[in-house]
Design a protein around this motif. Structure first.
Motif, PDB file in Angstrom:
ATOM      1  N   ALA A  40       2.152-103.730 -27.245  1.00  0.00           N
ATOM      2  CA  ALA A  40       1.631-102.274 -27.535  1.00  0.00           C
ATOM      3  C   ALA A  40       2.193-101.624 -28.153  1.00  0.00           C
ATOM      4  CB  ALA A  40       1.234-101.824 -26.690  1.00  0.00           C
ATOM      5  N   GLY A  41       3.404-101.903 -28.823  1.00  0.00           N
ATOM      6  CA  GLY A  41       4.221-101.247 -29.433  1.00  0.00           C
ATOM      7  C   GLY A  41       5.801-100.095 -28.926  1.00  0.00           C
ATOM      8  N   ALA A  42       5.880 -99.986 -28.235  1.00  0.00           N
ATOM      9  CA  ALA A  42       6.726 -99.679 -27.534  1.00  0.00           C
ATOM     10  C   ALA A  42       8.315 -99.245 -28.375  1.00  0.00           C
ATOM     11  CB  ALA A  42       7.182 -99.709 -25.608  1.00  0.00           C
ATOM     12  N   ARG A  43       8.674-100.635 -28.379  1.00  0.00           N
ATOM     13  CA  ARG A  43      10.032-100.614 -28.898  1.00  0.00           C
ATOM     14  C   ARG A  43      10.618 -99.648 -30.409  1.00  0.00           C
ATOM     15  NH1 ARG A  43      11.872-106.056 -31.549  1.00  0.00           N
ATOM     16  NH2 ARG A  43      11.205-105.271 -33.889  1.00  0.00           N
ATOM     17  N   PRO A  44       9.549 -99.374 -30.955  1.00  0.00           N
ATOM     18  CA  PRO A  44       9.823 -97.920 -32.397  1.00  0.00           C
ATOM     19  C   PRO A  44       9.403 -96.757 -31.506  1.00  0.00           C
ATOM     20  CG  PRO A  44       7.938-100.025 -32.440  1.00  0.00           C
ATOM     21  CD  PRO A  44       8.394-100.244 -32.218  1.00  0.00           C
ATOM     22  N   VAL A  45       8.287 -96.818 -30.436  1.00  0.00           N
ATOM     23  CA  VAL A  45       8.496 -95.025 -29.827  1.00  0.00           C
ATOM     24  C   VAL A  45       9.680 -95.150 -29.406  1.00  0.00           C
ATOM     25  CG1 VAL A  45       7.021 -94.029 -28.230  1.00  0.00           C
ATOM     26  CG2 VAL A  45       6.215 -95.728 -29.810  1.00  0.00           C
ATOM     27  N   LEU A  46      10.093 -95.737 -28.404  1.00  0.00           N
ATOM     28  CA  LEU A  46      11.405 -95.487 -27.765  1.00  0.00           C
ATOM     29  C   LEU A  46      12.565 -95.465 -28.924  1.00  0.00           C
ATOM     30  CD1 LEU A  46      13.524 -95.702 -24.683  1.00  0.00           C
ATOM     31  CD2 LEU A  46      14.420 -97.300 -25.865  1.00  0.00           C
ATOM     32  N   ASN A  47      12.209 -95.700 -29.590  1.00  0.00           N
ATOM     33  CA  ASN A  47      13.946 -96.165 -30.540  1.00  0.00           C
ATOM     34  C   ASN A  47      13.648 -94.611 -31.053  1.00  0.00           C
ATOM     35  OD1 ASN A  47      15.389 -98.162 -30.328  1.00  0.00           O
ATOM     36  ND2 ASN A  47      14.064 -99.324 -31.319  1.00  0.00           N
ATOM     37  N   ALA A  48      12.398 -94.438 -31.875  1.00  0.00           N
ATOM     38  CA  ALA A  48      12.446 -92.683 -32.493  1.00  0.00           C
ATOM     39  C   ALA A  48      12.425 -91.318 -31.186  1.00  0.00           C
ATOM     40  CB  ALA A  48      10.223 -92.344 -32.874  1.00  0.00           C
ATOM     41  N   PRO A  77       1.520 -97.455 -26.023  1.00  0.00           N
ATOM     42  CA  PRO A  77       2.709 -97.658 -25.101  1.00  0.00           C
ATOM     43  C   PRO A  77       2.555 -96.043 -24.615  1.00  0.00           C
ATOM     44  CG  PRO A  77       3.019 -98.058 -27.393  1.00  0.00           C
ATOM     45  CD  PRO A  77       1.251 -97.661 -27.042  1.00  0.00           C
ATOM     46  N   ILE A  78       3.230 -95.748 -23.910  1.00  0.00           N
ATOM     47  CA  ILE A  78       3.061 -94.608 -22.577  1.00  0.00           C
ATOM     48  C   ILE A  78       4.197 -93.832 -22.483  1.00  0.00           C
ATOM     49  CG2 ILE A  78       2.719 -93.481 -20.139  1.00  0.00           C
ATOM     50  CD1 ILE A  78       0.585 -95.526 -19.291  1.00  0.00           C
ATOM     51  N   VAL A  79       4.404 -93.056 -22.562  1.00  0.00           N
ATOM     52  CA  VAL A  79       5.133 -92.444 -22.419  1.00  0.00           C
ATOM     53  C   VAL A  79       5.358 -90.691 -21.163  1.00  0.00           C
ATOM     54  CG1 VAL A  79       7.273 -90.418 -23.491  1.00  0.00           C
ATOM     55  CG2 VAL A  79       6.539 -92.288 -24.668  1.00  0.00           C
ATOM     56  N   GLU A  80       6.480 -90.770 -20.171  1.00  0.00           N
ATOM     57  CA  GLU A  80       6.341 -89.792 -19.508  1.00  0.00           C
ATOM     58  C   GLU A  80       7.861 -88.725 -19.537  1.00  0.00           C
ATOM     59  OE1 GLU A  80       4.205 -91.849 -15.665  1.00  0.00           O
ATOM     60  OE2 GLU A  80       6.015 -92.216 -16.033  1.00  0.00           O
ATOM     61  N   VAL A  81       6.947 -87.065 -19.043  1.00  0.00           N
ATOM     62  CA  VAL A  81       8.014 -86.445 -19.620  1.00  0.00           C
ATOM     63  C   VAL A  81       8.307 -85.687 -17.935  1.00  0.00           C
ATOM     64  CG1 VAL A  81       8.879 -83.978 -20.326  1.00  0.00           C
ATOM     65  CG2 VAL A  81       7.878 -86.134 -22.356  1.00  0.00           C
ATOM     66  N   TYR A  82      10.027 -85.773 -17.564  1.00  0.00           N
ATOM     67  CA  TYR A  82       9.256 -84.421 -16.441  1.00  0.00           C
ATOM     68  C   TYR A  82      10.807 -83.839 -16.330  1.00  0.00           C
ATOM     69  CZ  TYR A  82       7.884 -89.401 -14.416  1.00  0.00           C
ATOM     70  OH  TYR A  82       7.773 -90.369 -13.971  1.00  0.00           O
ATOM     71  N   MET A  94       1.372 -94.071 -27.862  1.00  0.00           N
ATOM     72  CA  MET A  94       2.337 -93.551 -28.956  1.00  0.00           C
ATOM     73  C   MET A  94       2.584 -93.883 -29.705  1.00  0.00           C
ATOM     74  SD  MET A  94       2.834 -90.743 -27.695  1.00  0.00           S
ATOM     75  CE  MET A  94       4.523 -89.635 -28.081  1.00  0.00           C
ATOM     76  N   THR A  95       3.065 -93.509 -30.757  1.00  0.00           N
ATOM     77  CA  THR A  95       3.740 -93.902 -32.163  1.00  0.00           C
ATOM     78  C   THR A  95       4.829 -93.242 -32.309  1.00  0.00           C
ATOM     79  OG1 THR A  95       2.311 -92.254 -33.139  1.00  0.00           O
ATOM     80  CG2 THR A  95       0.914 -94.331 -32.695  1.00  0.00           C
ATOM     81  N   PRO A  96       5.659 -94.039 -33.260  1.00  0.00           N
ATOM     82  CA  PRO A  96       6.895 -93.373 -34.041  1.00  0.00           C
ATOM     83  C   PRO A  96       6.334 -91.978 -34.065  1.00  0.00           C
ATOM     84  CG  PRO A  96       6.931 -95.975 -34.362  1.00  0.00           C
ATOM     85  CD  PRO A  96       5.398 -95.334 -33.579  1.00  0.00           C
ATOM     86  N   GLU A  97       5.009 -91.675 -35.144  1.00  0.00           N
ATOM     87  CA  GLU A  97       4.449 -90.599 -35.369  1.00  0.00           C
ATOM     88  C   GLU A  97       4.590 -90.224 -33.936  1.00  0.00           C
ATOM     89  OE1 GLU A  97       4.063 -93.002 -36.594  1.00  0.00           O
ATOM     90  OE2 GLU A  97       5.170 -92.955 -38.126  1.00  0.00           O
ATOM     91  N   LYS A  98       3.896 -89.643 -33.418  1.00  0.00           N
ATOM     92  CA  LYS A  98       3.630 -88.906 -32.467  1.00  0.00           C
ATOM     93  C   LYS A  98       5.125 -88.201 -31.790  1.00  0.00           C
ATOM     94  CE  LYS A  98      -1.567 -90.755 -31.584  1.00  0.00           C
ATOM     95  NZ  LYS A  98      -2.267 -91.511 -30.166  1.00  0.00           N
ATOM     96  N   ALA A  99       6.666 -89.790 -31.638  1.00  0.00           N
ATOM     97  CA  ALA A  99       6.527 -88.720 -30.873  1.00  0.00           C
ATOM     98  C   ALA A  99       7.178 -88.171 -31.311  1.00  0.00           C
ATOM     99  CB  ALA A  99       8.175 -90.635 -30.785  1.00  0.00           C
ATOM    100  N   LYS A 100       7.515 -88.077 -32.965  1.00  0.00           N
ATOM    101  CA  LYS A 100       8.382 -86.885 -33.185  1.00  0.00           C
ATOM    102  C   LYS A 100       7.639 -85.455 -32.913  1.00  0.00           C
ATOM    103  CE  LYS A 100       9.709 -89.479 -37.249  1.00  0.00           C
ATOM    104  NZ  LYS A 100       9.530 -90.147 -39.008  1.00  0.00           N
ATOM    105  N   THR A 101       6.560 -85.521 -32.730  1.00  0.00           N
ATOM    106  CA  THR A 101       5.724 -84.301 -32.815  1.00  0.00           C
ATOM    107  C   THR A 101       6.046 -83.298 -31.270  1.00  0.00           C
ATOM    108  OG1 THR A 101       3.396 -85.599 -34.171  1.00  0.00           O
ATOM    109  CG2 THR A 101       2.942 -83.031 -32.534  1.00  0.00           C
ATOM    110  N   VAL A 102       5.904 -85.056 -29.986  1.00  0.00           N
ATOM    111  CA  VAL A 102       6.512 -84.717 -29.125  1.00  0.00           C
ATOM    112  C   VAL A 102       7.788 -84.078 -28.854  1.00  0.00           C
ATOM    113  CG1 VAL A 102       7.217 -85.488 -26.275  1.00  0.00           C
ATOM    114  CG2 VAL A 102       4.969 -86.092 -27.754  1.00  0.00           C
TER     115      VAL A 102
END
Lengths: 121, 177
Positions: A40-48, A77-82, A94-102
């Motif tokens: 689903a595209g987690a690799r660029p999200v993680l890298n972002a 792609p799912i991202v959890e924040v603890y 998630m997308t790399p752009e959304k990652a930047k916002t988070v």
């Protein structure tokens, strides 16, 4: 060429920081990296996340790590924040752009980006 | 999977989960043929298990009953006229080999292998990876054991190290392209 000498220089610079790292990890960002996440595209999200957290000077308080399947494959792609003492926040699709916002809103300023959470997304 | 590099990332994760201390990833391109080999020294599987991992409804995971990693790789290579094979031995390790034919219309591009290697190292800094991509123009190689020797106790997932690995691979690719 990125030489081994350059790597040696990194090592020398990092040696002093190793102690610092151990006190870190107030906030943990976990990216789902199972087959479903990867497809689903987690690799660029993680890298972002890795890039933004480090370039944004947040590495002292935020660690970025990977996990397997969270069980909600359709939302990858799912991202959890603890965060210690707070409820876990789950971001979906998630997308790399959304990652930047988070990174900017949530990790830097503590504001949860509700539009990327399951109820909204 | 949109790129074979994503299959690489996905299948290599299996090796890490099998407690491999070294995972070797080889991409060999010769003429029309691309051979991907992922070899680990993890726990290995018995004959019965090797047969069942090709089944999408086999998985070691408990969250749900589907495991698509190996089936997706199998599909990706077979749709180009290639073949996938798995050999494994308990206590020795597992080797997954997939042959692709690049001129076939259904060939998925290799994609950003550097990004997959970097992601693997970032996620599993305590295990070692040997990556070698051989083409007719030359070879790109990275061995985390060598990197580790220089770094001593500095972890491999240190951001500066990750950047060094990414740039090092990038420069090696530039040299052969």
């Amino acid at each position: 060429m990125k030489s081994l000498a350059e790597l040696q220089a990194i090592k020398n610079r990092m040696k002093d920081k190793v102690v610092l790292r151990e006190g870190s990890g107030d906030v943990r960002v976990v990216v789902g990296m199972a087959t479903c996440g990867i497809a689903a595209g987690a690799r660029p999200v993680l890298n972002a996340f890795v890039e933004e957290v480090n370039n944004g000077g947040l590495a002292g308080k935020v660690t970025v790590s990977q996990t397997g399947c969270v069980g909600l494959c359709q939302y990858e792609p799912i991202v959890e924040v603890y965060e210690a003492g707070k409820e876990k926040v789950t971001y979906v699709k998630m997308t790399p752009e959304k990652a930047k916002t988070v990174v900017e809103k949530h990790l830097r300023h503590g504001e949860v980006v509700t539009e990327f959470t399951p109820a909204e997304a | 999977m949109k790129e074979i590099s994503l299959n690489i990332l996905d299948i290599a994760e299996n090796s890490v989960k099998a407690k491999a201390s070294l995972t070797e990833i080889y991409v060999d391109e010769l003429g029309d043929k691309l051979t991907l080999t992922i070899k680990d020294d993890g726990c290995g599987m018995d004959e019965q298990t090797v047969k069942s991992v090709i089944d999408p409804f086999y998985t070691t995971r408990k969250t749900r009953k589907v495991g698509l990693g190996i089936p997706l790789l199998k599909l990706a290579c077979e749709q180009t006229g290639g073949k996938m094979s798995i050999t494994s031995q308990i206590g020795v390790g597992t080797t997954v080999t997939a042959v692709f034919f690049k001129n076939h219309i259904d060939f998925t591009p290799l994609g950003d292998v550097t990004s997959s290697i970097v992601t693997l190292i970032q996620g599993h800094p305590e295990t070692d990876f040997l990556f070698r991509h051989t083409t007719e123009n030359g070879c790109v190689e990275l061995d985390t054991r060598e990197v580790r020797t220089v770094l001593e106790d500095v972890p491999l997932d240190t951001y500066e190290v990750i950047c060094w690995i990414r740039d090092n691979l990038g420069e090696q690719y530039e040299a052969i392209n």
